[in-house]
Design a protein around this motif. Structure first.
Motif, PDB file in Angstrom:
ATOM      1  N   ALA A 464      29.440  74.810  73.464  1.00 34.23           N
ATOM      2  CA  ALA A 464      30.109  73.805  72.632  1.00 34.23           C
ATOM      3  C   ALA A 464      31.500  74.263  72.230  1.00 34.23           C
ATOM      4  O   ALA A 464      32.457  73.473  72.219  1.00 34.23           O
ATOM      5  CB  ALA A 464      29.268  73.518  71.395  1.00 34.23           C
ATOM      6  N   ARG A 465      31.642  75.547  71.926  1.00 31.11           N
ATOM      7  CA  ARG A 465      32.957  76.075  71.546  1.00 31.11           C
ATOM      8  C   ARG A 465      33.927  76.005  72.722  1.00 31.11           C
ATOM      9  O   ARG A 465      35.091  75.624  72.565  1.00 31.11           O
ATOM     10  CB  ARG A 465      32.804  77.513  71.050  1.00 31.11           C
ATOM     11  CG  ARG A 465      34.111  78.149  70.599  1.00 31.11           C
ATOM     12  CD  ARG A 465      33.875  79.561  70.109  1.00 31.11           C
ATOM     13  NE  ARG A 465      33.387  79.587  68.747  1.00 31.11           N
ATOM     14  CZ  ARG A 465      32.313  80.263  68.332  1.00 31.11           C
ATOM     15  NH1 ARG A 465      31.602  80.949  69.194  1.00 31.11           N
ATOM     16  NH2 ARG A 465      31.952  80.233  67.074  1.00 31.11           N
ATOM     17  N   ALA A 466      33.454  76.343  73.912  1.00 31.56           N
ATOM     18  CA  ALA A 466      34.313  76.279  75.093  1.00 31.56           C
ATOM     19  C   ALA A 466      34.709  74.842  75.406  1.00 31.56           C
ATOM     20  O   ALA A 466      35.863  74.560  75.766  1.00 31.56           O
ATOM     21  CB  ALA A 466      33.600  76.905  76.291  1.00 31.56           C
ATOM     22  N   GLN A 467      33.758  73.913  75.280  1.00 35.27           N
ATOM     23  CA  GLN A 467      34.078  72.509  75.525  1.00 35.27           C
ATOM     24  C   GLN A 467      35.123  72.008  74.533  1.00 35.27           C
ATOM     25  O   GLN A 467      36.047  71.266  74.901  1.00 35.27           O
ATOM     26  CB  GLN A 467      32.808  71.669  75.432  1.00 35.27           C
ATOM     27  CG  GLN A 467      31.843  71.892  76.584  1.00 35.27           C
ATOM     28  CD  GLN A 467      30.548  71.121  76.410  1.00 35.27           C
ATOM     29  OE1 GLN A 467      30.159  70.764  75.291  1.00 35.27           O
ATOM     30  NE2 GLN A 467      29.865  70.862  77.517  1.00 35.27           N
ATOM     31  N   THR A 468      34.995  72.432  73.297  1.00 35.86           N
ATOM     32  CA  THR A 468      35.947  72.002  72.275  1.00 35.86           C
ATOM     33  C   THR A 468      37.349  72.485  72.586  1.00 35.86           C
ATOM     34  O   THR A 468      38.326  71.736  72.496  1.00 35.86           O
ATOM     35  CB  THR A 468      35.498  72.526  70.899  1.00 35.86           C
ATOM     36  OG1 THR A 468      34.220  71.973  70.584  1.00 35.86           O
ATOM     37  CG2 THR A 468      36.499  72.144  69.816  1.00 35.86           C
ATOM     38  N   SER A 469      37.469  73.747  72.976  1.00 30.50           N
ATOM     39  CA  SER A 469      38.799  74.319  73.203  1.00 30.50           C
ATOM     40  C   SER A 469      39.411  73.905  74.530  1.00 30.50           C
ATOM     41  O   SER A 469      40.620  73.725  74.638  1.00 30.50           O
ATOM     42  CB  SER A 469      38.731  75.842  73.108  1.00 30.50           C
ATOM     43  OG  SER A 469      37.892  76.374  74.126  1.00 30.50           O
ATOM     44  N   ARG A 470      38.577  73.707  75.555  1.00 25.58           N
ATOM     45  CA  ARG A 470      39.104  73.452  76.905  1.00 25.58           C
ATOM     46  C   ARG A 470      39.178  71.973  77.261  1.00 25.58           C
ATOM     47  O   ARG A 470      39.953  71.586  78.142  1.00 25.58           O
ATOM     48  CB  ARG A 470      38.250  74.171  77.942  1.00 25.58           C
ATOM     49  CG  ARG A 470      38.322  75.689  77.862  1.00 25.58           C
ATOM     50  CD  ARG A 470      37.458  76.345  78.914  1.00 25.58           C
ATOM     51  NE  ARG A 470      37.845  75.932  80.264  1.00 25.58           N
ATOM     52  CZ  ARG A 470      37.155  76.246  81.358  1.00 25.58           C
ATOM     53  NH1 ARG A 470      36.038  76.955  81.248  1.00 25.58           N
ATOM     54  NH2 ARG A 470      37.566  75.838  82.548  1.00 25.58           N
ATOM     55  N   PHE A 471      38.367  71.152  76.606  1.00 21.89           N
ATOM     56  CA  PHE A 471      38.280  69.757  77.013  1.00 21.89           C
ATOM     57  C   PHE A 471      38.566  68.792  75.867  1.00 21.89           C
ATOM     58  O   PHE A 471      38.023  67.684  75.817  1.00 21.89           O
ATOM     59  CB  PHE A 471      36.902  69.473  77.615  1.00 21.89           C
ATOM     60  CG  PHE A 471      36.589  70.321  78.812  1.00 21.89           C
ATOM     61  CD1 PHE A 471      37.152  70.036  80.053  1.00 21.89           C
ATOM     62  CD2 PHE A 471      35.772  71.428  78.702  1.00 21.89           C
ATOM     63  CE1 PHE A 471      36.876  70.825  81.163  1.00 21.89           C
ATOM     64  CE2 PHE A 471      35.490  72.228  79.800  1.00 21.89           C
ATOM     65  CZ  PHE A 471      36.048  71.929  81.034  1.00 21.89           C
ATOM     66  N   GLY A 472      39.428  69.229  74.955  1.00 24.84           N
ATOM     67  CA  GLY A 472      39.887  68.329  73.906  1.00 24.84           C
ATOM     68  C   GLY A 472      38.784  67.841  72.990  1.00 24.84           C
ATOM     69  O   GLY A 472      38.843  66.696  72.501  1.00 24.84           O
ATOM     70  N   GLY A 473      37.795  68.681  72.759  1.00 17.92           N
ATOM     71  CA  GLY A 473      36.729  68.304  71.836  1.00 17.92           C
ATOM     72  C   GLY A 473      35.634  67.465  72.448  1.00 17.92           C
ATOM     73  O   GLY A 473      34.741  66.987  71.727  1.00 17.92           O
TER      74      GLY A 473
END
Length: 550
Positions: A464-473
């Motif tokens: 979830a943290r990676a998705q938030t930082s890499r894919f605009g949340g």
């Protein structure tokens, strides 16, 4: 020579090689092997797990925490493939794990007839996950195959091996000779000329630095001795933690190694790939590496060292220590500087990585020095790689670069079986714990006196943290629906408690260590700091070097 079935020939052979514990689940193609274990309780413990992967991870935990061969047995096809994750973890961690599996009838192997549990080229698949694997085609061949398996397990670079036998061969009776186990191979001694060259480099070094990995576990005393001779900090990432106790001022964590990397002129790498420093921290012509490894292939896999020493870590270090006696320069003690570095980073971890460090502080404060912590792929687990002091080898168990989510509980069971007299604590996230939660039945069945902590935040947090930082949340697929873990534990017959904060965890741990039998502690945990801040570290040497952190 004695007449016996193939299954018994395997069992007799592994027992002669010192196996005292076997983890596994009986099934159609291994009935004969299990029958050969019947009535042998005074010679070997049979621990029945609730999944093949669980059995294999138990063997991994047994091996990692003892250095002895961890043995498991599963049915072929889906059984051995289910165990594949643990075999790859054992390969990543250089753990001596022995897999004993069955096969379809010998006349049907490779023919695609569709016998129960048949898969195309099982042996070929397992060979690609292990150091060595073979099929035993006749009962008389079992002792020789087992002897070769143990030679592979105990010489050179350790790793998992596998033996398979078809179900009809397991039931076949034939004369079998059971020779005594072979004398272990001689220790691989280093090249004397290369020792002299390495001793000259290290003896002249102004700022020597030592990195240790799991390959140095058997040389803890030599590591301490050479470190003190050189006044060289000893850095480890995961596998080498505790080789030099964190109470020693020369023992430094991975982030401290990053701070020390720019000033080092000679690095001594012992039983480690030295992957992150070489690939990410930067290099230049002024940095010389002396690399010791039992596996010659490791010496040049990433970059060629100034001196590569293929040999046993203990024997090579002893020769190097002797050689340094005539070449080593005098250096002032590094104690004050390194203790300040350690104290500064300890404070930084506490300031930056919360609440993980607060929970790890509680664990370290309540666990004995020889207690064993088994981590997981979880936020508290990542932080433990640098934020949990380790005082002896094999007391922090990780999955190495394999990074297998869910490996922890079963591994901890194997550790506890191997060390019934020592405290064993398994830390889990809610995501990983649910992979193997069924092994609570194994914990209860054998009344294992261990502590299982589940840090619950209702998400695959790292993803979830990676998705938030890499894919605009845009967060998708990471939310979890969890049971009440305390009630789950109690349903299995395991004591359960809930701890809402570090202080309550301390109380729960004290109660668990005082009581007899297993306890699960659920810890609801909210937002956690980014633990990778101290693991994903930038270049500090060479043309891409960033500013050195203060």
């Amino acid at each position: 020579m004695v007449k016996m079935k193939g299954g018994r020939a395997i069992v007799e052979s592994v027992l002669r090689h010192g196996v005292d514990t076997i983890f596994g689940i009986p099934g159609g193609q291994t009935y004969e092997l299990f029958d050969a274990l019947y009535g042998r309780d005074n010679e070997v413990r049979l621990i029945t797990s609730r999944s093949e992967q669980g059995a294999a991870y138990m063997a991994f935990g047994y091996a990692r925490s003892t250095g002895k061969v961890g043995t498991f047995t599963v049915v072929p096809g889906p059984g051995v493939l289910n165990a594949g994750a643990a075999l790859t973890t054992a390969y990543a961690c250089n753990a001596p794990v022995l897999c004993l599996t069955g096969q379809v009838p010998s006349t049907g192997i490779g023919k695609g007839i569709g016998f129960l549990h048949d898969v195309p080229d099982q042996l070929g698949a397992v060979q690609r996950m292990t150091k060595w694997a073979a099929r035993i085609d006749h009962p008389a061949h079992a002792p020789g195959a087992v002897a070769e398996a143990f030679r592979q397990l105990t010489t050179g670079r350790p790793g998992p091996v596998s033996l398979e036998m078809a179900l009809d061969v397991m039931g076949q009776t034939a004369p079998v000779t059971l020779p005594e186990p072979e004398v272990p191979a001689e220790v691989l001694e280093p090249d004397p000329d290369l020792i002299a060259e390495a001793a000259a480099l290290l003896g002249r070094a102004e700022k020597p630095l030592i990195f240790v990995g799991a390959g140095a576990i058997g040389a803890a005393e030599e590591v301490r001795e050479i470190a003190e001779m050189l006044q060289a900090p000893v850095v480890s990432h995961r596998g080498g933690r505790g080789i030099l106790s964190d109470r020693h001022y020369l023992s430094q964590t991975f982030p401290a190694g990053h701070r020390l990397w720019p000033e080092a002129d000679v690095v001594l790498a012992i039983g480690t790939r030295l992957k992150y420093p070489r690939m990410h921290w930067g290099n230049d012509a002024a940095l010389k590496v002396v690399h010791i490894d039992i596996d010659p292939m490791q010496l040049t896999r990433i970059a060629a060292p100034a001196v590569g020493l293929a040999g046993d870590a203990q024997a090579t270090l002893r020769a190097l220590i002797d050689g340094l006696g005539a070449t080593n320069r005098r250096r002032d003690s590094e104690k004050d500087r390194l203790e300040a570095l350690k104290a500064g980073l300890t404070k930084a971890f506490s300031d930056d990585i919360q609440p993980q460090i607060a929970y790890l502080d509680v664990l370290r404060g309540e666990m004995s020095d020889d207690a064993i912590l088994v981590d997981e792929i979880t936020q508290v687990g990542y932080a433990s790689w640098y934020g949990f002091p380790v005082y002896a080898p094999r007391t922090l168990i990780t999955s190495g670069y394999s990074g297998n989510l869910g490996y922890g509980l079963s591994t901890a069971v194997g550790v506890k079986i191997a060390h019934p007299e020592r405290q064993v604590v398994s830390i889990n996230g809610d995501g990983g714990f649910m992979y193997h939660c069924g092994e609570l039945a194994t914990v209860a069945k054998y009344n294992l006196d261990m502590v299982i902590i589940v840090f619950s935040d209702g998400a695959f947090t790292n993803v979830a943290r990676a998705q938030t930082s890499r894919f605009g949340g845009r967060v998708v697929g990471t939310a979890l629906q969890n049971p009440d873990f305390v009630k789950m534990a109690e349903a299995f017959g395991v004591a359960g408690r809930r701890a809402e904060n570090p202080a309550e965890l301390r109380e729960a741990l004290r109660a668990a260590f005082k009581a007899k039998g297993p306890m699960l502690i659920e810890v609801p945990i909210g937002e956690t700091a980014f633990p990778w801040k101290y693991l994903l570290l930038p270049p500090v040497r060479g043309p891409k070097a960033s500013a050195q952190p203060k």
